[in-house]
Design a protein around this motif. Structure first.
Motif, PDB file in Angstrom:
ATOM      1  N   PRO A   1      -0.325   1.475  11.620  1.00 46.74           N
ATOM      2  CA  PRO A   1      -0.976   2.623  12.259  1.00 46.74           C
ATOM      3  C   PRO A   1      -2.439   2.781  11.847  1.00 46.74           C
ATOM      4  O   PRO A   1      -3.203   3.442  12.559  1.00 46.74           O
ATOM      5  CB  PRO A   1      -0.151   3.820  11.758  1.00 46.74           C
ATOM      6  CG  PRO A   1       1.124   3.245  11.255  1.00 46.74           C
ATOM      7  CD  PRO A   1       0.778   1.883  10.746  1.00 46.74           C
ATOM      8  N   LEU A   2      -2.817   2.183  10.709  1.00 52.47           N
ATOM      9  CA  LEU A   2      -4.199   2.295  10.245  1.00 52.47           C
ATOM     10  C   LEU A   2      -5.105   1.239  10.871  1.00 52.47           C
ATOM     11  O   LEU A   2      -6.310   1.235  10.602  1.00 52.47           O
ATOM     12  CB  LEU A   2      -4.253   2.178   8.722  1.00 52.47           C
ATOM     13  CG  LEU A   2      -3.413   3.191   7.927  1.00 52.47           C
ATOM     14  CD1 LEU A   2      -3.649   3.005   6.443  1.00 52.47           C
ATOM     15  CD2 LEU A   2      -3.721   4.617   8.357  1.00 52.47           C
TER      16      LEU A   2
ATOM     17  N   GLN B   1      -1.810  -2.527  15.184  1.00 48.47           N
ATOM     18  CA  GLN B   1      -1.704  -3.987  15.192  1.00 48.47           C
ATOM     19  C   GLN B   1      -0.262  -4.382  14.901  1.00 48.47           C
ATOM     20  O   GLN B   1       0.355  -3.882  13.965  1.00 48.47           O
ATOM     21  CB  GLN B   1      -2.618  -4.601  14.143  1.00 48.47           C
ATOM     22  CG  GLN B   1      -2.490  -6.123  14.028  1.00 48.47           C
ATOM     23  CD  GLN B   1      -3.197  -6.684  12.813  1.00 48.47           C
ATOM     24  OE1 GLN B   1      -3.781  -5.948  12.009  1.00 48.47           O
ATOM     25  NE2 GLN B   1      -3.148  -8.001  12.650  1.00 48.47           N
ATOM     26  N   VAL B   2       0.287  -5.294  15.704  1.00 50.10           N
ATOM     27  CA  VAL B   2       1.652  -5.764  15.509  1.00 50.10           C
ATOM     28  C   VAL B   2       1.642  -6.842  14.426  1.00 50.10           C
ATOM     29  O   VAL B   2       0.968  -7.871  14.559  1.00 50.10           O
ATOM     30  CB  VAL B   2       2.258  -6.313  16.812  1.00 50.10           C
ATOM     31  CG1 VAL B   2       3.679  -6.824  16.554  1.00 50.10           C
ATOM     32  CG2 VAL B   2       2.278  -5.236  17.885  1.00 50.10           C
ATOM     33  N   LEU B   3       2.390  -6.612  13.363  1.00 47.78           N
ATOM     34  CA  LEU B   3       2.445  -7.531  12.231  1.00 47.78           C
ATOM     35  C   LEU B   3       3.664  -8.443  12.284  1.00 47.78           C
ATOM     36  O   LEU B   3       3.611  -9.595  11.850  1.00 47.78           O
ATOM     37  CB  LEU B   3       2.455  -6.744  10.922  1.00 47.78           C
ATOM     38  CG  LEU B   3       1.326  -5.716  10.747  1.00 47.78           C
ATOM     39  CD1 LEU B   3       1.546  -4.900   9.490  1.00 47.78           C
ATOM     40  CD2 LEU B   3      -0.026  -6.404  10.723  1.00 47.78           C
ATOM     41  N   VAL B   4       4.770  -7.913  12.797  1.00 48.13           N
ATOM     42  CA  VAL B   4       6.039  -8.654  12.856  1.00 48.13           C
ATOM     43  C   VAL B   4       6.775  -8.236  14.125  1.00 48.13           C
ATOM     44  O   VAL B   4       6.770  -7.055  14.497  1.00 48.13           O
ATOM     45  CB  VAL B   4       6.923  -8.353  11.626  1.00 48.13           C
ATOM     46  CG1 VAL B   4       8.287  -9.021  11.761  1.00 48.13           C
ATOM     47  CG2 VAL B   4       6.237  -8.808  10.342  1.00 48.13           C
TER      48      VAL B   4
ATOM     49  N   ARG C   1       0.856  -1.190   0.000  1.00 43.80           N
ATOM     50  CA  ARG C   1       0.000   0.000   0.000  1.00 43.80           C
ATOM     51  C   ARG C   1       0.888   1.235   0.000  1.00 43.80           C
ATOM     52  O   ARG C   1       2.097   1.147   0.284  1.00 43.80           O
ATOM     53  CB  ARG C   1      -0.935   0.013   1.213  1.00 43.80           C
ATOM     54  CG  ARG C   1      -0.233   0.272   2.540  1.00 43.80           C
ATOM     55  CD  ARG C   1      -1.190   0.150   3.700  1.00 43.80           C
ATOM     56  NE  ARG C   1      -0.605   0.651   4.939  1.00 43.80           N
ATOM     57  CZ  ARG C   1      -1.054   0.376   6.150  1.00 43.80           C
ATOM     58  NH1 ARG C   1      -2.106  -0.432   6.290  1.00 43.80           N
ATOM     59  NH2 ARG C   1      -0.480   0.889   7.216  1.00 43.80           N
ATOM     60  N   VAL C   2       0.314   2.375  -0.317  1.00 46.94           N
ATOM     61  CA  VAL C   2       1.110   3.606  -0.358  1.00 46.94           C
ATOM     62  C   VAL C   2       1.253   4.231   1.026  1.00 46.94           C
ATOM     63  O   VAL C   2       2.219   4.950   1.295  1.00 46.94           O
ATOM     64  CB  VAL C   2       0.510   4.631  -1.344  1.00 46.94           C
ATOM     65  CG1 VAL C   2       0.580   4.107  -2.761  1.00 46.94           C
ATOM     66  CG2 VAL C   2      -0.923   4.983  -0.970  1.00 46.94           C
ATOM     67  N   GLU C   3       0.301   3.942   1.933  1.00 47.28           N
ATOM     68  CA  GLU C   3       0.425   4.480   3.292  1.00 47.28           C
ATOM     69  C   GLU C   3       1.501   3.696   4.038  1.00 47.28           C
ATOM     70  O   GLU C   3       1.513   2.461   3.997  1.00 47.28           O
ATOM     71  CB  GLU C   3      -0.912   4.362   4.041  1.00 47.28           C
ATOM     72  CG  GLU C   3      -2.047   5.153   3.431  1.00 47.28           C
ATOM     73  CD  GLU C   3      -2.758   4.387   2.339  1.00 47.28           C
ATOM     74  OE1 GLU C   3      -3.675   4.954   1.711  1.00 47.28           O
ATOM     75  OE2 GLU C   3      -2.394   3.197   2.112  1.00 47.28           O
TER      76      GLU C   3
END
Length: 294
Positions: free
Chosen positions: A253-254, A258-261, A226-228
């Motif tokens: 942040p959107l 949420q923690v992704l890694v 994504r661009v964000e």
């Protein structure tokens, strides 16, 4: 470690970094190339077509790799087989020198339904024939950052996305590295005088190196393009005699952060011969003020 398959992976000139050896993130890429060949040889190509995701990596760096026309050699075997996951062990060598040991946990994934699937009987049978016994790695402990640490915005590049439609697992090593270098805001003039800059450009000038000794990465969710920008938070988790352990979290942040890694990286301060040296008092004091505690 007795392994069951050997794969040769060619080096590329562009694999080297500012410290004139192969970048730590490229080691993860070599392991991926070897792992894909391993799965092709297994005849479990359905997994490569329908989907397979990485749950975690553990990489222990034993020696630097410098460029040569000779390939790196990766020996592989299967250490654990579960209902819907398996673990691959690796030993990576170059020019007869052991350079890295690693483990990867993966699971088959149905991209169409976006669900984990169980291993088929054929996959389990092939993996069983390639079982090996290895010593487990020691755990790298680090507290959850929970928004603490130095934030760094990071936007994926178009080329970071792999054939499964999300950011490739190897690229996360780059993201964590970029955020860690950006965290050189910790570095002040006294650190630079002591020759212990976290910025490799400064470190090279001061005949001091920061060498990655260990890196663990856990993948909690896929990262779509994504661009964000996403955000990478980096904090100091532990200080040793000549080492510092960083914790990093890639968050969205959107999506309410949420923690992704999650990642842990051990850096060793070394002289220009690659020998560990004590962290200077000023460096230890400065980093100590950035310690993130449970």
């Amino acid at each position: 470690m007795t392994t069951t398959m050997r794969v040769e992976v060619p080096l590329r000139w562009g694999d080297m970094d500012a410290q004139a050896h192969v970048n730590n993130g490229m080691v993860a890429e070599y392991l991926q190339e070897a792992r894909v060949d391993f799965l092709h040889a297994a005849g479990v190509t359905e997994m490569l077509e329908t989907g397979v995701v990485v749950i975690s990596h553990q990489i222990e760096y034993l020696a630097p790799i410098t460029y040569s026309p000779r390939p790196v050699v990766v020996d592989l075997g299967i250490t654990h087989i579960g209902g819907a996951r398996f673990e691959v062990a690796y030993l990576l060598s170059h020019d007869g020198v052991e350079c890295a040991r690693a483990r990867s946990v993966l699971c088959p994934f149905d991209l169409a339904s976006q669900q984990v699937r169980r291993l088929s009987a054929g996959e389990r049978g092939w993996f069983e024939r390639h079982r090996i016994e290895v010593e487990p790695f020691r755990d790298l402990q680090a507290p959850a950052l929970l928004g603490r640490g130095v934030p760094h915005p990071l936007r994926p590049r178009w080329s970071d996305v792999d054939r499964f439609g999300h950011v490739n697992n190897v690229r996360l090593f780059d993201y964590v590295q970029e955020a860690r270098i950006a965290a050189s805001s910790w570095v002040d003039a006294s650190m630079l005088r002591h020759g212990s800059s976290l910025d490799p450009a400064h470190a090279a000038e001061e005949h001091s190196l920061w060498l990655v000794a260990r890196q663990d990465v856990e993948y909690l969710a896929q990262i779509p393009y994504r661009v964000e920008p996403y955000r990478v938070d980096t904090g100091v988790a532990r200080l040793g005699n000549s080492s510092v352990t960083f914790a990093a979290e890639v968050v969205d942040p959107l999506a309410e952060d949420q923690v992704l890694v999650r990642a842990r990286t051990v850096l060793v301060c070394a002289d220009d011969e690659g020998r560990p040296k004590q962290l200077p008092t000023t460096t230890r004091s400065r980093l100590g003020r950035e310690l993130v505690r449970d």
